[in-house]
Each structure stands twice: as C-alpha cells, then as structure tokens.
Design a protein around this motif. Structure first.
Motif, PDB file in Angstrom:
ATOM      1  N   PHE A  78      40.139   9.050  77.470  1.00 26.80           N
ATOM      2  CA  PHE A  78      40.272  10.643  77.317  1.00 26.80           C
ATOM      3  C   PHE A  78      39.209  11.228  77.556  1.00 26.80           C
ATOM      4  O   PHE A  78      38.842  12.335  78.300  1.00 26.80           O
ATOM      5  CB  PHE A  78      41.064  11.159  75.970  1.00 26.80           C
ATOM      6  CG  PHE A  78      41.223  12.429  75.767  1.00 26.80           C
ATOM      7  CD1 PHE A  78      42.555  12.981  76.421  1.00 26.80           C
ATOM      8  CD2 PHE A  78      40.543  13.337  75.185  1.00 26.80           C
ATOM      9  CE1 PHE A  78      42.667  14.290  76.477  1.00 26.80           C
ATOM     10  CE2 PHE A  78      40.670  14.624  75.191  1.00 26.80           C
ATOM     11  CZ  PHE A  78      41.814  15.087  75.684  1.00 26.80           C
ATOM     12  N   ALA A  79      38.161  10.874  76.943  1.00 26.74           N
ATOM     13  CA  ALA A  79      36.801  11.768  76.787  1.00 26.74           C
ATOM     14  C   ALA A  79      36.082  11.350  78.199  1.00 26.74           C
ATOM     15  O   ALA A  79      35.245  12.167  78.892  1.00 26.74           O
ATOM     16  CB  ALA A  79      35.893  11.046  75.899  1.00 26.74           C
ATOM     17  N   GLY A  80      36.310  10.140  78.699  1.00 22.45           N
ATOM     18  CA  GLY A  80      35.804   9.834  80.313  1.00 22.45           C
ATOM     19  C   GLY A  80      36.463  10.937  81.351  1.00 22.45           C
ATOM     20  O   GLY A  80      35.644  11.017  82.153  1.00 22.45           O
ATOM     21  N   GLY A  81      37.436  11.183  80.982  1.00 18.33           N
ATOM     22  CA  GLY A  81      37.944  12.467  81.921  1.00 18.33           C
ATOM     23  C   GLY A  81      36.980  13.737  81.947  1.00 18.33           C
ATOM     24  O   GLY A  81      36.852  14.416  82.854  1.00 18.33           O
ATOM     25  N   PHE A  82      36.350  13.694  80.909  1.00 11.56           N
ATOM     26  CA  PHE A  82      35.278  14.909  80.539  1.00 11.56           C
ATOM     27  C   PHE A  82      34.026  14.556  81.343  1.00 11.56           C
ATOM     28  O   PHE A  82      33.242  15.430  81.634  1.00 11.56           O
ATOM     29  CB  PHE A  82      35.070  15.176  79.301  1.00 11.56           C
ATOM     30  CG  PHE A  82      36.330  16.115  78.501  1.00 11.56           C
ATOM     31  CD1 PHE A  82      36.267  17.257  78.477  1.00 11.56           C
ATOM     32  CD2 PHE A  82      37.358  15.225  78.349  1.00 11.56           C
ATOM     33  CE1 PHE A  82      37.345  17.892  77.929  1.00 11.56           C
ATOM     34  CE2 PHE A  82      38.476  15.922  77.634  1.00 11.56           C
ATOM     35  CZ  PHE A  82      38.446  17.066  77.610  1.00 11.56           C
ATOM     36  N   ILE A  83      33.916  13.265  81.604  1.00 11.55           N
ATOM     37  CA  ILE A  83      32.404  12.928  82.379  1.00 11.55           C
ATOM     38  C   ILE A  83      32.433  13.477  83.689  1.00 11.55           C
ATOM     39  O   ILE A  83      31.126  14.044  84.168  1.00 11.55           O
ATOM     40  CB  ILE A  83      32.380  11.315  82.307  1.00 11.55           C
ATOM     41  CG1 ILE A  83      32.119  10.729  80.987  1.00 11.55           C
ATOM     42  CG2 ILE A  83      31.271  11.036  83.165  1.00 11.55           C
ATOM     43  CD1 ILE A  83      32.171   9.560  80.955  1.00 11.55           C
ATOM     44  N   ALA A  84      33.284  13.475  84.348  1.00 10.39           N
ATOM     45  CA  ALA A  84      33.453  14.228  85.701  1.00 10.39           C
ATOM     46  C   ALA A  84      33.608  15.608  85.900  1.00 10.39           C
ATOM     47  O   ALA A  84      33.555  16.205  86.860  1.00 10.39           O
ATOM     48  CB  ALA A  84      34.736  13.456  86.485  1.00 10.39           C
ATOM     49  N   ARG A  85      33.775  16.218  84.447  1.00  8.78           N
ATOM     50  CA  ARG A  85      33.872  17.595  84.611  1.00  8.78           C
ATOM     51  C   ARG A  85      32.456  18.432  85.071  1.00  8.78           C
ATOM     52  O   ARG A  85      32.671  19.462  85.665  1.00  8.78           O
ATOM     53  CB  ARG A  85      34.544  18.193  83.094  1.00  8.78           C
ATOM     54  CG  ARG A  85      35.663  18.196  82.890  1.00  8.78           C
ATOM     55  CD  ARG A  85      36.123  19.022  81.651  1.00  8.78           C
ATOM     56  NE  ARG A  85      37.451  19.285  81.339  1.00  8.78           N
ATOM     57  CZ  ARG A  85      38.253  20.102  80.456  1.00  8.78           C
ATOM     58  NH1 ARG A  85      37.115  20.803  79.921  1.00  8.78           N
ATOM     59  NH2 ARG A  85      39.428  19.861  80.363  1.00  8.78           N
ATOM     60  N   PRO A  86      31.367  17.975  84.828  1.00  8.66           N
ATOM     61  CA  PRO A  86      30.195  18.501  85.165  1.00  8.66           C
ATOM     62  C   PRO A  86      30.132  18.676  86.719  1.00  8.66           C
ATOM     63  O   PRO A  86      29.798  19.624  87.414  1.00  8.66           O
ATOM     64  CB  PRO A  86      29.031  17.932  84.782  1.00  8.66           C
ATOM     65  CG  PRO A  86      29.453  17.157  83.413  1.00  8.66           C
ATOM     66  CD  PRO A  86      30.989  16.908  83.717  1.00  8.66           C
ATOM     67  N   LEU A  87      30.458  17.436  87.300  1.00 11.97           N
ATOM     68  CA  LEU A  87      30.505  17.476  88.898  1.00 11.97           C
ATOM     69  C   LEU A  87      31.570  18.356  89.431  1.00 11.97           C
ATOM     70  O   LEU A  87      31.445  19.173  90.238  1.00 11.97           O
ATOM     71  CB  LEU A  87      31.189  15.794  89.349  1.00 11.97           C
ATOM     72  CG  LEU A  87      29.811  15.023  89.001  1.00 11.97           C
ATOM     73  CD1 LEU A  87      30.486  13.532  89.132  1.00 11.97           C
ATOM     74  CD2 LEU A  87      28.650  15.259  89.650  1.00 11.97           C
ATOM     75  N   GLY A  88      32.893  18.530  88.672  1.00  9.66           N
ATOM     76  CA  GLY A  88      33.760  19.354  88.889  1.00  9.66           C
ATOM     77  C   GLY A  88      33.208  20.800  89.008  1.00  9.66           C
ATOM     78  O   GLY A  88      33.690  21.801  89.707  1.00  9.66           O
ATOM     79  N   ALA A  89      32.741  21.014  87.657  1.00 14.85           N
ATOM     80  CA  ALA A  89      31.840  22.626  87.333  1.00 14.85           C
ATOM     81  C   ALA A  89      31.187  22.729  88.568  1.00 14.85           C
ATOM     82  O   ALA A  89      31.207  24.003  89.214  1.00 14.85           O
ATOM     83  CB  ALA A  89      31.653  22.673  86.106  1.00 14.85           C
ATOM     84  N   ALA A  90      30.201  21.999  88.886  1.00 14.07           N
ATOM     85  CA  ALA A  90      29.263  22.172  90.058  1.00 14.07           C
ATOM     86  C   ALA A  90      29.937  22.320  91.154  1.00 14.07           C
ATOM     87  O   ALA A  90      29.697  23.506  91.980  1.00 14.07           O
ATOM     88  CB  ALA A  90      28.333  20.970  90.150  1.00 14.07           C
ATOM     89  N   PHE A  91      30.780  21.490  91.518  1.00 12.51           N
ATOM     90  CA  PHE A  91      31.439  21.685  93.096  1.00 12.51           C
ATOM     91  C   PHE A  91      32.474  22.989  93.142  1.00 12.51           C
ATOM     92  O   PHE A  91      32.107  23.950  94.063  1.00 12.51           O
ATOM     93  CB  PHE A  91      32.274  20.478  93.172  1.00 12.51           C
ATOM     94  CG  PHE A  91      33.000  20.354  94.469  1.00 12.51           C
ATOM     95  CD1 PHE A  91      32.553  20.144  95.672  1.00 12.51           C
ATOM     96  CD2 PHE A  91      34.421  20.966  94.414  1.00 12.51           C
ATOM     97  CE1 PHE A  91      33.327  20.384  96.939  1.00 12.51           C
ATOM     98  CE2 PHE A  91      35.284  21.045  95.463  1.00 12.51           C
ATOM     99  CZ  PHE A  91      34.887  20.559  96.863  1.00 12.51           C
TER     100      PHE A  91
END
Length: 452
Positions: A78-91
C-alpha cells in the motif's frame, strides 16, 4: 483583508483575459463541478479498493507464516503505491502547468482505472508465487503515479472556475467526493464480505471493487473531456506566461510555500489514512471487531466526513484558512487519544471515536484544498501544490497504516497510533502558526510569488 505585496516572476495577466465570460455562463460552473466530482469519485473509489480488501489481500498475496507479517507486507505494498506519487506529481504537475488542467485530469483517471482493473485480474500467490506480490506492487505504483496529480489538479481546476468568496465551498467538492468514494467502497466491501462465504470471497469476491474500475473510468474520462480548460489557464496561454519548466521554477521561487504546505499536510495525510484505510484492519485485527462491524464503522465515519465537508468549507470562506487549519491541528493534538480510547470500548464507542477523527479530517481538508491552490501563482500552481502536498502523502500518508501497525506491535498498546497522530498535529499547528500566510483574499489570476 490581506493584500498581495509579492515579488513578480513574470508579467501580470491581462485584466480582460483573466476571467473570460464563459466562466460565468449559466450552467458552466455546474458542469465543471459535476465533471470534477464524478472524475474524482472514480479516482478515489479505485484507490480505496485496495484498502477495502486489505485483510483478504494479505491472505491471498503473501505467505501466511505470520499473520502480522502478512498484514505488514500488505501495508508495505500500500505504501509502495505512494513511492510513485512524486513521479506522478512531477509529471502531472508539469503537464497541468504547461498543457492544461483538464487534459491532465483526463489522463490521470485513465491511468488509475486501468491499473485498478488489472489488479482485479491478477492471479494470487498460490498461482504465481512471488511474482504475484511483485506485480501487485507495480500496479499499486501505477495507481500512485496517477493519484500524484489527481487531488491537487482537481483542486486547481474547480477553484479556477469558482466565484470570489465561495472558493472553499466549490473546492469542497474534491474532499467531499473522496468521502463518498470511500463510503461507496466500504459499502461494496460490506456487501461482499457479508453475502459471500470465505471460499467465494477468496476466489472471486475480492476482485469486484477492482473490476468496477473499467466502466467507472470511462465515465470519468468522458465527462472530463467535454469541459474546456479553466479561465485562469486560458489567460496564462493568452498572456504568454506559461512556464517551460514549472516544476523547477516552483521549487526555486515558492520553496517556503511548498514547505509550509508539506508541514501541515502531514497531519491531513495521516489523519485521513488512519481514519479511512487503516481503521478497518485496525478494528478487525488489533481490537477484535468483526470485519462487518469494522466496515460499518468506516461507512458511518466517512459519511460524517462527507457531511461535514460543505459545513467546514463554508466556515473556511467566512473565517479564513489559517484559523480553520489551526483549529484542526489543535483538535488532533487534544482529541486523537480520547478518540482511539473510545474505539476500544465497544461498537458505539468505536463509531463515536472514528466520527471525531472524521470531522477533524474534514476541517483540515476543506481549508487545505483552497489554501494550497491560493498560495501559488497561476503559472506554477499545479506544480507547486503537487510537490508539497504529494511529499506529505508519500512520506506520512502512505506509510501511516504500516507505521500504525508496527507501533501497535512494538508498543503493545492499541493507543499507539493515537500518540503518533497527536504528535503530528502539534507539529502542524506550529507550522501553521508561524509560517502560514492567510490566502483567503489573494487573487487566483496573479502571476506573482508571495513574499516571506
């Protein structure tokens, strides 16, 4: 009234193009609110589907040598789903500031619904072995990538259409639909778990919330594709002040705003995920309630949260963002521990305790949304808000269920998560008190950065 005595980073927008007449045309704002609401509902129903079935997923995707270890592994994914959030936020932040808010939101809902649908089709550990949790992690990462731009993007989109003096009330559509999506998810989980036996639940029943993502995603995509971009973004294009590198520029000139947003959003993030995602597993695994009782409590709490959102938003429009943020952070500091104590006293106490947390989350969330949009200039808004908000949710929100489960195990007391949230509330209150500048009356059409 607060004035905007700020330093320009680009020429001001032309006065006439800042608010095109179409924004005030009959029905336009209603269509915008509807498209934002339904698209956001789809996004967060999909995201919440994983949390709804967390206990079942623990048994299907991880070896059952140790029940606590399997649950911790589930929360780690579940927390791992948040690891990609910075990339998503940047994109998505860069995409929203350069190409447009609306196209950014259409793409995010497409990514979310696709990844969630694939989770519903994923074979379990018994079939794929170690590949099953690995694929689950990757699909959760794709969900996180999408979510990285959704909340802040939807907030900027609806607020840039909102009339003066009612921004928070319009913006409350975003947290409100998050609440309704969670209610819908919890009701779906309650219906599935109460009507199916363990064999059917483990075989195919757990997949239902994920498989709903396909048609829901198409609905959200259709609605968002039929609304033109915001008056503010169209004015930015017309004034030729769209930034080529908004992410880098937002960090360079708006660092104080980014860090302030991060400082109080950590309480928003942990409060929300403890109240919504973690509470079902906490009540059933740590306190001893049945899964149906835990889901019922979650439904009541999320309904209380949803109903509180428009009321707290109206208060924010009247009293200002700073006062409401201070009230929320102070409330978490003094009321979290009693709320967790109530949860252990019986079903009635559990409902009362989670409702207390839900209302506090509504207070902070309905002022956080307008504040994070208002504190950034138009050409850096999607990027700046995405950096600060997403960082808080990555470091604190996504890890909240994992940290809470570990604290209960290490501390030997079910009150441990309450101490954790209480401490964060105190930190956020200090950030708001000493670093947050009131944003209530700042114009959304500005292209200037707030002075320190």
């Amino acid at each position: 009234m607060t004035t905007d005595s700020s330093a320009p980073v680009s020429p001001p927008l032309p006065a006439k193009s800042a608010a095109p007449e179409s924004a005030d045309a009959p029905g336009v704002r209603r269509k915008v609110a509807t498209a934002t609401a339904i698209g956001n509902f789809v996004e967060w129903f999909d995201s919440g589907a994983y949390a709804i079935m967390s206990a079942t997923i623990a048994g299907l995707f991880f070896p059952q040598y140790d029940k606590t270890a399997a649950l911790l592994a589930t929360w780690a994914v579940f927390a791992g789903g948040f690891i990609a959030r910075p990339l998503g936020a940047a994109f998505f932040g860069r995409y929203g500031d350069r190409i447009g808010r609306n196209r950014m939101l259409a793409l995010s809902v497409l990514c979310m619904s696709g990844s969630t649908l694939l989770i519903g089709l994923l074979p379990s550990y018994a079939t794929l072995g170690i590949a099953a949790p690995v694929l689950l992690f990757l699909l959760r990462a794709m969900q996180g990538f999408s979510t990285g731009g959704e909340y802040t993007g939807a907030s900027a989109f609806i607020m840039e259409y909102a009339p003066e003096g009612r921004r928070a009330r319009y913006a409350s559509v975003v947290p409100l639909t998050v609440g309704f999506a969670s209610v819908a998810g919890a009701l779906t989980g309650l219906l599935i778990t109460s009507s199916l036996d363990d064999a059917a639940l483990n075989s195919w029943g757990w997949r239902i919330p994920f498989l709903l993502a396909g048609p829901l995603g198409l609905i959200g995509l259709y609605l968002r594709s039929r609304i033109q971009d915001t008056p503010v973004f169209r004015a930015l294009e017309k004034g030729d002040v769209v930034q080529e590198a908004p992410l880098r520029e937002a960090w360079r000139v708006c660092r104080r705003q980014v860090l302030t947003l991060f400082g109080y959003s950590i309480t928003n993030a942990v409060g929300y995920y403890l109240m919504s995602s973690y509470m079902i597993a906490y009540m059933s695994e740590e306190v001893g309630y049945t899964k149906s009782q835990a889901m019922l409590t979650s439904v009541v709490a999320m309904l209380a949260y949803s109903l509180a959102c428009p009321l707290m938003a109206a208060a924010s429009d009247r009293f200002g963002r700073k006062l409401m943020l201070l009230f929320a952070c102070g409330g978490f500091t003094v009321a979290t521990l009693p709320a967790f104590w109530l949860i252990g006293t019986g079903l009635g106490g559990a409902i009362a305790g989670t409702v207390v947390l839900a209302v506090l989350v509504a207070v902070i969330g309905t002022s956080n949304v307008p504040a994070m949009v208002e504190m950034f200039p138009g050409q850096l808004r999607a990027s700046g808000s995405a950096i600060g908000y997403t960082a808080a949710y990555v470091l604190f929100g996504g890890t909240a269920p994992f940290v809470a489960t570990g604290l209960v195990s290490l501390g030997g007391t079910p009150l441990a998560p309450g101490f954790y949230l209480m401490g964060l509330g105190l930190v956020s209150a200090l950030v708001v008190l000493f670093s947050f500048r009131e944003t209530l009356h700042l114009p959304l059409t500005r292209t200037t950065v707030l002075e320190k």
